[in-house]
Scaffold this motif. Structure first.
Motif, short mmCIF file in Angstrom:
data_model
loop_
_atom_site.label_atom_id
_atom_site.label_comp_id
_atom_site.label_asym_id
_atom_site.label_seq_id
_atom_site.Cartn_x
_atom_site.Cartn_y
_atom_site.Cartn_z
N ILE A 162 -2.54 12.27 -21.71
CA ILE A 162 -3.04 10.83 -21.97
C ILE A 162 -1.87 9.86 -22.09
O ILE A 162 -1.34 10.37 -23.27
CB ILE A 162 -4.13 10.60 -22.48
N TYR A 163 -1.34 9.18 -21.29
CA TYR A 163 -0.34 8.05 -21.60
C TYR A 163 -0.86 6.75 -22.09
O TYR A 163 -1.35 5.92 -21.63
CB TYR A 163 0.55 7.57 -20.27
N GLY A 164 -1.57 7.26 -23.42
CA GLY A 164 -2.14 6.09 -24.36
C GLY A 164 -2.95 6.97 -25.61
O GLY A 164 -2.08 8.13 -25.81
N CYS A 165 -3.82 6.79 -26.05
CA CYS A 165 -4.45 7.39 -27.03
C CYS A 165 -5.66 8.47 -27.19
O CYS A 165 -6.54 8.03 -26.07
CB CYS A 165 -4.90 6.27 -28.03
N VAL A 166 -5.80 8.85 -28.00
CA VAL A 166 -7.19 9.72 -28.28
C VAL A 166 -7.96 9.63 -29.65
O VAL A 166 -7.16 8.76 -30.47
CB VAL A 166 -6.78 11.46 -28.07
N LYS A 220 -13.90 10.27 -18.15
CA LYS A 220 -15.33 10.86 -18.56
C LYS A 220 -15.91 11.44 -17.44
O LYS A 220 -16.21 12.66 -17.36
CB LYS A 220 -16.26 9.94 -18.95
N GLU A 221 -16.04 10.72 -16.30
CA GLU A 221 -16.36 11.39 -14.80
C GLU A 221 -15.58 12.33 -14.33
O GLU A 221 -16.21 13.60 -14.06
CB GLU A 221 -16.28 10.24 -13.82
N LEU A 222 -14.32 12.54 -14.40
CA LEU A 222 -13.29 13.72 -13.83
C LEU A 222 -13.32 14.79 -14.77
O LEU A 222 -13.71 16.10 -14.26
CB LEU A 222 -11.91 13.39 -13.96
N LEU A 223 -13.66 14.96 -16.01
CA LEU A 223 -13.71 15.88 -16.94
C LEU A 223 -15.11 16.44 -17.17
O LEU A 223 -15.24 17.54 -17.74
CB LEU A 223 -13.33 15.63 -18.34
N ALA A 224 -16.04 15.93 -16.35
CA ALA A 224 -17.37 16.39 -16.10
C ALA A 224 -17.70 17.33 -14.73
O ALA A 224 -18.49 17.52 -14.35
CB ALA A 224 -18.34 15.47 -16.36
N GLY A 249 -1.48 3.34 -19.49
CA GLY A 249 -0.49 2.23 -19.59
C GLY A 249 -0.15 2.19 -20.94
O GLY A 249 0.43 0.89 -21.60
N ALA A 250 0.17 3.04 -21.69
CA ALA A 250 0.48 3.35 -23.07
C ALA A 250 -0.28 2.41 -24.04
O ALA A 250 0.30 1.95 -25.22
CB ALA A 250 2.06 3.14 -23.22
N SER A 251 -1.43 2.02 -23.80
CA SER A 251 -2.22 1.23 -24.72
C SER A 251 -2.15 2.02 -26.14
O SER A 251 -2.74 2.86 -26.06
CB SER A 251 -3.55 0.79 -24.22
N MET A 252 -2.02 0.92 -27.10
CA MET A 252 -2.44 1.70 -28.39
C MET A 252 -3.59 0.77 -28.88
O MET A 252 -3.98 0.87 -30.47
CB MET A 252 -1.22 1.10 -29.31
N ARG A 253 -4.49 0.42 -28.48
CA ARG A 253 -5.58 -0.52 -28.81
C ARG A 253 -6.97 0.30 -28.69
O ARG A 253 -7.88 0.00 -29.48
CB ARG A 253 -5.70 -1.90 -27.96
N CYS A 254 -7.13 1.32 -27.94
CA CYS A 254 -8.26 2.04 -27.94
C CYS A 254 -7.93 3.44 -27.45
O CYS A 254 -6.93 3.81 -26.74
CB CYS A 254 -9.50 1.45 -27.13
N ALA A 255 -8.84 4.52 -27.56
CA ALA A 255 -8.71 5.68 -27.30
C ALA A 255 -9.63 5.93 -25.90
O ALA A 255 -10.55 5.46 -25.40
CB ALA A 255 -9.44 6.71 -28.12
N LEU A 256 -8.66 6.77 -24.95
CA LEU A 256 -9.30 7.22 -23.64
C LEU A 256 -10.02 8.49 -23.67
O LEU A 256 -10.77 8.76 -22.62
CB LEU A 256 -8.16 7.18 -22.78
N MET A 257 -10.09 9.26 -24.70
CA MET A 257 -10.67 10.31 -24.75
C MET A 257 -11.13 10.64 -26.25
O MET A 257 -10.11 10.75 -27.11
CB MET A 257 -9.83 11.78 -24.26
N GLY A 258 -12.34 11.14 -26.52
CA GLY A 258 -12.75 11.66 -27.91
C GLY A 258 -13.45 13.18 -27.80
O GLY A 258 -13.18 13.67 -26.64
N ASP A 259 -13.96 13.43 -28.74
CA ASP A 259 -14.67 14.98 -28.69
C ASP A 259 -15.60 15.10 -27.77
O ASP A 259 -15.72 16.26 -27.17
CB ASP A 259 -15.00 15.16 -30.39
N LEU A 260 -16.42 14.07 -27.32
CA LEU A 260 -17.54 14.45 -26.64
C LEU A 260 -16.77 14.88 -25.02
O LEU A 260 -17.43 15.57 -24.47
CB LEU A 260 -18.72 13.28 -26.76
N ILE A 261 -15.93 13.83 -24.62
CA ILE A 261 -15.29 13.83 -23.27
C ILE A 261 -14.42 15.24 -23.31
O ILE A 261 -14.41 16.08 -22.36
CB ILE A 261 -14.55 12.82 -22.85
N ALA A 262 -13.82 15.48 -24.53
CA ALA A 262 -13.09 16.80 -24.46
C ALA A 262 -13.89 17.98 -24.67
O ALA A 262 -13.60 19.05 -23.92
CB ALA A 262 -12.20 16.78 -25.85
#
Length: 170
Positions: free
Chosen positions: A101-105, A58-62, A75-88
């Protein structure tokens, strides 16, 4: 939307003398999918490593992202998203070319409408917790490649290519 100046297959074919790396799908079926409206994107890499905490994302994309792509090792986590629409949306506002993202959105229908390249392993509706944890501008390793801030990355529906120098003008 900007004109697409490359195809990753052609970048590899046209630059046999350069040490290019290709992100490989893993044996357990983890591979990147395109979620943003920009299906082809690239730029200079900024790295962040975080696990189930999207504070640094969030900080970097701002911040000013003109000509840049944020590469996130979640870390390829499938348990939560690291970016959603507001951060995008913030990334678009600050002119980032894309996010890998080596993880989820999450919020994938909204992200699909944004002029932003987004590659991630999967989608999940669960948001991450924000605890201010994560490291920026550190070397990352996933998909069989080493990625550092300052490298150049190119992505399309064929895959992801990493280079030490720019291959095309974006």
């Amino acid at each position: 939307m900007a004109t697409v100046p490359f195809v990753t297959c052609d970048l590899l074919d046209d630059n046999p003398e350069k040490e290019l790396q290709v992100v490989t799908p893993s044996m357990d079926g983890k591979f990147f999918k395109s979620y943003g409206a920009r299906k082809t994107f690239g730029g200079q890499v900024v790295t962040v490593k975080c696990f189930e905490d999207n504070s640094r994302v969030k900080e970097l994309l701002a911040t000013d992202g003109q000509g840049k792509v944020l590469v996130v090792d979640g870390g390829a986590s499938m348990r939560c998203a690291l970016m959603g629409d507001l951060i995008a949306e913030s990334a678009v506002k600050h002119q980032w070319n894309g996010v890998i993202i080596y993880g989820c959105v999450r919020d994938v229908d909204a992200i699909a409408e944004l002029d932003l390249g987004v590659h991630a392993l999967a989608a999940i509706p669960q948001k991450s917790n924000r605890k201010g944890i994560g490291e920026t501008d550190i070397p990352l390793y996933f998909g069989g490649v080493n990625i550092q801030s300052g490298d150049y990355i190119y992505a399309d529906n064929n895959g992801i290519v990493v280079a030490k120098e720019p291959l095309v003008e974006l």
